[in-house]
Structures are given as C-alpha cells and as structure tokens.
Write a protein that holds these residues in place. Structure first.
Motif, mmCIF file in Angstrom:
data_model
loop_
_atom_site.group_PDB
_atom_site.id
_atom_site.type_symbol
_atom_site.label_atom_id
_atom_site.label_comp_id
_atom_site.label_asym_id
_atom_site.label_seq_id
_atom_site.Cartn_x
_atom_site.Cartn_y
_atom_site.Cartn_z
ATOM 1 N N ARG A 26 0.823 -1.202 0.000
ATOM 2 C CA ARG A 26 0.000 0.000 0.000
ATOM 3 C C ARG A 26 0.860 1.255 0.000
ATOM 4 O O ARG A 26 0.580 2.223 -0.735
ATOM 5 C CB ARG A 26 -0.933 -0.005 1.210
ATOM 6 N N MET A 27 1.915 1.268 0.804
ATOM 7 C CA MET A 27 2.782 2.442 0.858
ATOM 8 C C MET A 27 3.480 2.683 -0.472
ATOM 9 O O MET A 27 3.637 3.832 -0.908
ATOM 10 C CB MET A 27 3.802 2.276 1.993
ATOM 11 N N ILE A 28 3.894 1.617 -1.146
ATOM 12 C CA ILE A 28 4.517 1.769 -2.464
ATOM 13 C C ILE A 28 3.523 2.367 -3.443
ATOM 14 O O ILE A 28 3.847 3.296 -4.201
ATOM 15 C CB ILE A 28 5.051 0.412 -2.958
ATOM 16 N N ASP A 29 2.290 1.842 -3.427
ATOM 17 C CA ASP A 29 1.262 2.358 -4.336
ATOM 18 C C ASP A 29 0.943 3.820 -4.052
ATOM 19 O O ASP A 29 0.568 4.573 -4.963
ATOM 20 C CB ASP A 29 -0.014 1.521 -4.218
ATOM 21 N N GLU A 30 1.080 4.218 -2.798
ATOM 22 C CA GLU A 30 0.795 5.606 -2.415
ATOM 23 C C GLU A 30 1.988 6.535 -2.638
ATOM 24 O O GLU A 30 1.903 7.727 -2.341
ATOM 25 C CB GLU A 30 0.356 5.644 -0.949
ATOM 26 N N GLY A 31 3.105 5.980 -3.130
ATOM 27 C CA GLY A 31 4.246 6.823 -3.477
ATOM 28 C C GLY A 31 5.294 6.984 -2.396
ATOM 29 O O GLY A 31 6.150 7.877 -2.489
ATOM 30 N N ALA A 32 5.277 6.128 -1.377
ATOM 31 C CA ALA A 32 6.201 6.295 -0.249
ATOM 32 C C ALA A 32 7.664 6.176 -0.647
ATOM 33 O O ALA A 32 8.531 6.765 0.005
ATOM 34 C CB ALA A 32 5.880 5.281 0.852
ATOM 35 N N VAL A 33 7.959 5.393 -1.687
ATOM 36 C CA VAL A 33 9.356 5.265 -2.119
ATOM 37 C C VAL A 33 9.608 5.949 -3.452
ATOM 38 O O VAL A 33 10.742 5.972 -3.943
ATOM 39 C CB VAL A 33 9.797 3.779 -2.202
ATOM 40 N N TRP B 69 4.111 -8.156 -7.527
ATOM 41 C CA TRP B 69 2.938 -7.471 -6.977
ATOM 42 C C TRP B 69 3.258 -6.014 -6.687
ATOM 43 O O TRP B 69 2.445 -5.121 -6.922
ATOM 44 C CB TRP B 69 2.524 -8.206 -5.709
ATOM 45 N N MET B 70 4.475 -5.772 -6.218
ATOM 46 C CA MET B 70 4.867 -4.418 -5.835
ATOM 47 C C MET B 70 5.566 -3.640 -6.937
ATOM 48 O O MET B 70 5.383 -2.423 -7.053
ATOM 49 C CB MET B 70 5.790 -4.485 -4.615
ATOM 50 N N ALA B 71 6.357 -4.325 -7.749
ATOM 51 C CA ALA B 71 7.233 -3.617 -8.701
ATOM 52 C C ALA B 71 6.909 -3.896 -10.158
ATOM 53 O O ALA B 71 7.536 -3.312 -11.044
ATOM 54 C CB ALA B 71 8.694 -3.975 -8.423
ATOM 55 N N ASP C 239 13.284 6.250 -5.814
ATOM 56 C CA ASP C 239 14.037 7.495 -5.900
ATOM 57 C C ASP C 239 13.686 8.460 -4.770
ATOM 58 O O ASP C 239 14.281 9.531 -4.653
ATOM 59 C CB ASP C 239 13.837 8.164 -7.265
ATOM 60 N N ARG C 240 12.735 8.060 -3.893
ATOM 61 C CA ARG C 240 12.353 8.904 -2.756
ATOM 62 C C ARG C 240 12.470 8.211 -1.410
ATOM 63 O O ARG C 240 12.430 8.865 -0.367
ATOM 64 C CB ARG C 240 10.904 9.382 -2.930
ATOM 65 N N GLY C 241 12.569 6.881 -1.409
ATOM 66 C CA GLY C 241 12.590 6.200 -0.127
ATOM 67 C C GLY C 241 12.895 4.722 -0.242
ATOM 68 O O GLY C 241 13.066 4.173 -1.341
ATOM 69 N N THR C 242 12.949 4.067 0.932
ATOM 70 C CA THR C 242 13.257 2.642 1.043
ATOM 71 C C THR C 242 12.267 1.978 1.995
ATOM 72 O O THR C 242 11.911 2.556 3.026
ATOM 73 C CB THR C 242 14.691 2.447 1.580
ATOM 74 N N LEU C 243 11.830 0.772 1.648
ATOM 75 C CA LEU C 243 11.006 -0.050 2.528
ATOM 76 C C LEU C 243 11.632 -1.425 2.649
ATOM 77 O O LEU C 243 12.097 -2.001 1.655
ATOM 78 C CB LEU C 243 9.576 -0.179 1.983
ATOM 79 N N VAL C 244 11.650 -1.956 3.870
ATOM 80 C CA VAL C 244 12.254 -3.266 4.127
ATOM 81 C C VAL C 244 11.322 -4.097 4.998
ATOM 82 O O VAL C 244 10.835 -3.623 6.033
ATOM 83 C CB VAL C 244 13.616 -3.129 4.846
ATOM 84 N N PHE C 245 11.076 -5.345 4.565
ATOM 85 C CA PHE C 245 10.342 -6.315 5.375
ATOM 86 C C PHE C 245 11.287 -7.439 5.742
ATOM 87 O O PHE C 245 11.983 -7.989 4.886
ATOM 88 C CB PHE C 245 9.144 -6.883 4.616
ATOM 89 N N GLU C 246 11.298 -7.801 7.040
ATOM 90 C CA GLU C 246 12.120 -8.909 7.538
ATOM 91 C C GLU C 246 11.205 -9.882 8.270
ATOM 92 O O GLU C 246 10.567 -9.507 9.260
ATOM 93 C CB GLU C 246 13.197 -8.390 8.493
ATOM 94 N N TYR C 247 11.135 -11.115 7.790
ATOM 95 C CA TYR C 247 10.202 -12.077 8.363
ATOM 96 C C TYR C 247 10.474 -12.340 9.843
ATOM 97 O O TYR C 247 9.546 -12.619 10.608
ATOM 98 C CB TYR C 247 10.249 -13.392 7.575
ATOM 99 N N ASP D 42 12.569 7.639 4.621
ATOM 100 C CA ASP D 42 11.940 8.671 3.810
ATOM 101 C C ASP D 42 12.987 9.681 3.367
ATOM 102 O O ASP D 42 13.564 10.401 4.202
ATOM 103 C CB ASP D 42 10.836 9.357 4.624
ATOM 104 N N GLY D 43 13.244 9.724 2.084
ATOM 105 C CA GLY D 43 14.258 10.633 1.565
ATOM 106 C C GLY D 43 13.936 12.099 1.761
ATOM 107 O O GLY D 43 14.812 12.950 1.586
ATOM 108 N N GLU D 44 12.689 12.413 2.114
ATOM 109 C CA GLU D 44 12.294 13.803 2.318
ATOM 110 C C GLU D 44 12.275 14.206 3.784
ATOM 111 O O GLU D 44 11.879 15.330 4.123
ATOM 112 C CB GLU D 44 10.924 14.037 1.672
ATOM 113 N N ASP D 45 12.710 13.293 4.679
ATOM 114 C CA ASP D 45 12.838 13.663 6.090
ATOM 115 C C ASP D 45 13.862 14.787 6.261
ATOM 116 O O ASP D 45 14.790 14.934 5.455
ATOM 117 C CB ASP D 45 13.320 12.455 6.912
ATOM 118 N N ARG D 46 13.721 15.542 7.343
ATOM 119 C CA ARG D 46 14.723 16.552 7.667
ATOM 120 C C ARG D 46 16.079 15.885 7.904
ATOM 121 O O ARG D 46 16.152 14.735 8.360
ATOM 122 C CB ARG D 46 14.307 17.327 8.925
#
Length: 388
Positions: free
Chosen positions: A145-152, A200-202, A264-272, A282-286
């Motif tokens: 969902r976050m990928i679809d919403e543009g989080a990365v 599914w994501m990419a 190009d804006r962020g990274t998401l990682v899942f670890e089982y 988030d690449g746009e964080d302060r």
C-alpha cells in the motif's frame, strides 16, 4: 441467523493441509464472513495418517483417493496441499468437476504444467487462487500500500532473499523434496513467494540471469535433481533492477525471508524475523532525522489489523492463512479471487527462466518461457554483460 455454509475439501494432510485447516477454522472467528467454511473432507494416501489428521484438524471425514473427494457434492472448494508435482493434475480434475480451486504454491513444477492448470480453470469458468499467503501478512500488505501511495517514489531496486537450513545435513534421506519432478526446484519452491511479492509491488519481470548449485548430489543412493542454493539478477519491465537469492543450505537460518524496495524517494524493508514491522526510510525527512524508522503494522488503519489483536500483541505465520483464505471466502461466489492461477503461471515463468539461465549460462527473457511478447527495457545498456 447463522451464515450459509460453504463446503471445503482439502487434498493433502501434511504441514500445508494443517495450515489451511487452521485458516478456515479461525477466519470466521476473526472477521464476519458471508459464508462459513465447513471442513467436509480431507484426502491422503496413508489411511492411518489421514484419519489422524482429520481428527486433529476438525474435518468431518477422510478418504484415500482425491478423486473421491472431488466428486463429493458437498464440496464446493477443492484446496490442494500436496507436493507441487501433483498440483496441475488435481487442479484440472477439480475444475472439470465444477469446483473452485485453491492451490498451494508453486502452482506446478514447470511452466507447461502451470499453463495447463490455468487453461483448465479458465475453460471451466471456476474461481481459482494460488497460496501466496505472505502477501497477506499485515506488514507486507502495508508495504504494498505504501509503495502504491508513493512512499518510495519510482522503484529502482528490489532485493529479496529466502535462506533456510532445510538441506544442510548431508545425512537427510532422499524424499520428494529432492526430486525435481515432484518437489520442483528451490528456485520455484522458495522463489515463487519472492517473485509473487516482488511483481505485486514492482511489476513484471522481463529478463533474468541465474546461477544454481547442488552441494550434496546424492542422498540415500539416489541422485538429487534439485538445486540447493540459487540466485538471480533480474530486470523488470519498468527498468528497475533486482537481486534474488534462494537457499536451503544456510546454517542456522530457519526461515529468513527479507524483501527490500528502493525508490528514488525512499526505502522499505520487510524482515520475516520481525514480521509485525516494516523499516522505512523517507528521503524527504529533515536532515537531523536521517536514517530508518520502524513501523508497527498493527494500527487499525493498517491492512488486516482491525481483524486481529490490539496494537502491541502482533500476529504470526498462521495469520497469513487466516487473512488469505478469509479474503477468498469474503468474495464467494462471485470473485474475483487473487492472486489467481494467472499470477501463479506468470511467477512460474520467471522461475523457469532462472532455471534455464542457470543451466545455459546466459540472460533469458521471461518471454522465451511464456511465449509472450517481450516488454520494453528502458534502462537496459546497449551492450549488456551476458555473463551468468
């Protein structure tokens, strides 16, 4: 007034048969469903073991011939939990009998079998689904969902690995897992989950370069015909790149699944190993907040969280089956169901392309396996390195 019932027949009584039985039993407890699953029958060749499984799993009756289970008029859904080499035949027979079909992954041991299963369900016009249950872990669904919403942002890189120690001991005797015609390859068995989540994501995978190794070539005096460890470089149709590893020879790695997406804006990682969490950068964080944060995927607004426990309690492996089967039952009888046999077949094509690449030591387009038109490669160099 109680919900109407839907009859379930499970083929196979091993670990997956147990997991699916659990999913059907718990799903109507955790969420309101329009139909209540009723475990009508289970099949297995060993009379003593299948009888014990039926009693333990709360299934009404058992049979030793799966054909008999499929013919039962009180079975609406046939759920296939047998070794992969048997999947396509059972799925086709169930579809011909007018049953909806749920099949454990991988859909088959090769693309031809998977395509035949897909053709059978399409011709019969029956609902169908593949057991890519890891999609339904709350954190993985939140990642999507976050990928679809543009989080990365625009996806550039995908890396995934599944490490286990299942085959480490050379004294493990030969069984169906070491027979490619019955168990499929490690690329297909473990990799199918990874490629399902990644596509599914990419998006679609277009080309692969793989390698594979078998470190113990013989067990119990019989040749081992599956890979024990494999990896692949991947090109997505979007231009994104990927690195994937599947291994059953990693000491003290019981079931270590990881999935990372870099945009190009962020990274998401899942670890089982921490399956209730996502790691997000988030690449746009302060600048003073530079780094990665952990997200607990348990808030009521997160996928599936409202059906489970209060925040902080978490869920486990079993929840993926409850969520997956619950989603399918929620869409009975009209559908659509997903991930379906079309997705299972597409994943099988990727796995077979990697198998072919490893054997032939070259880049292989997935279209060589599937017969589909090759997609464009916007980021591919003019003269790519073709080494394996």
């Amino acid at each position: 007034m109680s919900a109407p019932e839907i009859g379930i027949g499970i083929v196979g009584y091993g670990m997956m048969g147990k997991a699916h039985s659990y999913g059907y039993t718990v799903a109507p407890v955790m969420r309101k469903l329009p139909y209540r699953p009723r475990l009508r029958a289970i099949s297995g060749r060993d009379e003593t073991k299948v009888a014990a499984a039926a009693a333990a799993y709360g299934i009404e009756t058992w049979v030793t011939d799966w054909h008999e289970l499929i013919r039962r008029p009180d079975v609406d859904i046939v759920d296939i939990c047998t070794p992969p080499g048997t999947h396509a035949e059972i799925a086709a027979a169930a579809a011909a009998a007018g049953k909806a079909v749920i099949c454990e992954k991988p859909l088959a041991v090769n693309y031809a079998q998977a395509a035949a299963a897909l053709d059978a369900v399409e011709k019969a016009h029956v609902l169908n689904a593949v057991g890519f249950n890891y999609r339904r872990l709350p954190a993985v669904s939140l990642m999507k969902r976050m990928i679809d919403e543009g989080a990365v942002g625009n996806i550039r890189l995908v890396r995934a690995s599944w490490l286990s120690d299942e085959f480490v001991d050379p004294a493990i005797p030969f069984d169906w897992r070491f027979d490619r015609s019955m168990g499929g390859t490690t690329i297909s068995d473990l990799g199918s989950h990874l490629f399902d989540m990644a596509t599914w994501m990419a998006g679609t995978v277009s080309e692969v370069s793989g390698q594979a190794a078998t470190f113990v070539p013989e067990r119990s005096g019989r040749d081992v015909t599956v890979d024990e460890a494999s990896s692949a470089l991947v090109r997505f149709a979007s231009g994104a790149r990927g690195v994937f590893e599947m291994a059953r020879t990693a000491v003290r790695r019981p079931c270590d699944l990881t999935l990372e997406v870099n945009g190009d804006r962020g990274t998401l990682v899942f670890e089982y190993a921490r399956l209730n969490e996502l790691v997000y950068g988030d690449g746009e964080d302060r600048a003073e907040l530079y780094g990665m944060r952990r997200i607990r995927a348990e808030q009521q607004s997160h996928p599936y969280a409202k059906d489970w426990w209060p925040v902080g309690q978490g869920v486990g492996y079993g929840s993926s089956f409850v969520n997956h089967l619950g989603d399918l039952l929620e869409r009975w009888p009209d559908g659509p169901w997903e991930p379906d046999f079309a997705q299972g077949t597409a994943v099988q094509a990727v796995c077979e392309a990697i198998e072919r690449s490893a054997a032939e030591r070259r880049w292989v387009q997935v279209a060589e396996v599937s017969g589909a038109a090759a997609p464009a490669q916007p980021l591919r160099p003019a003269s790519p390195d073709t080494s394996p």
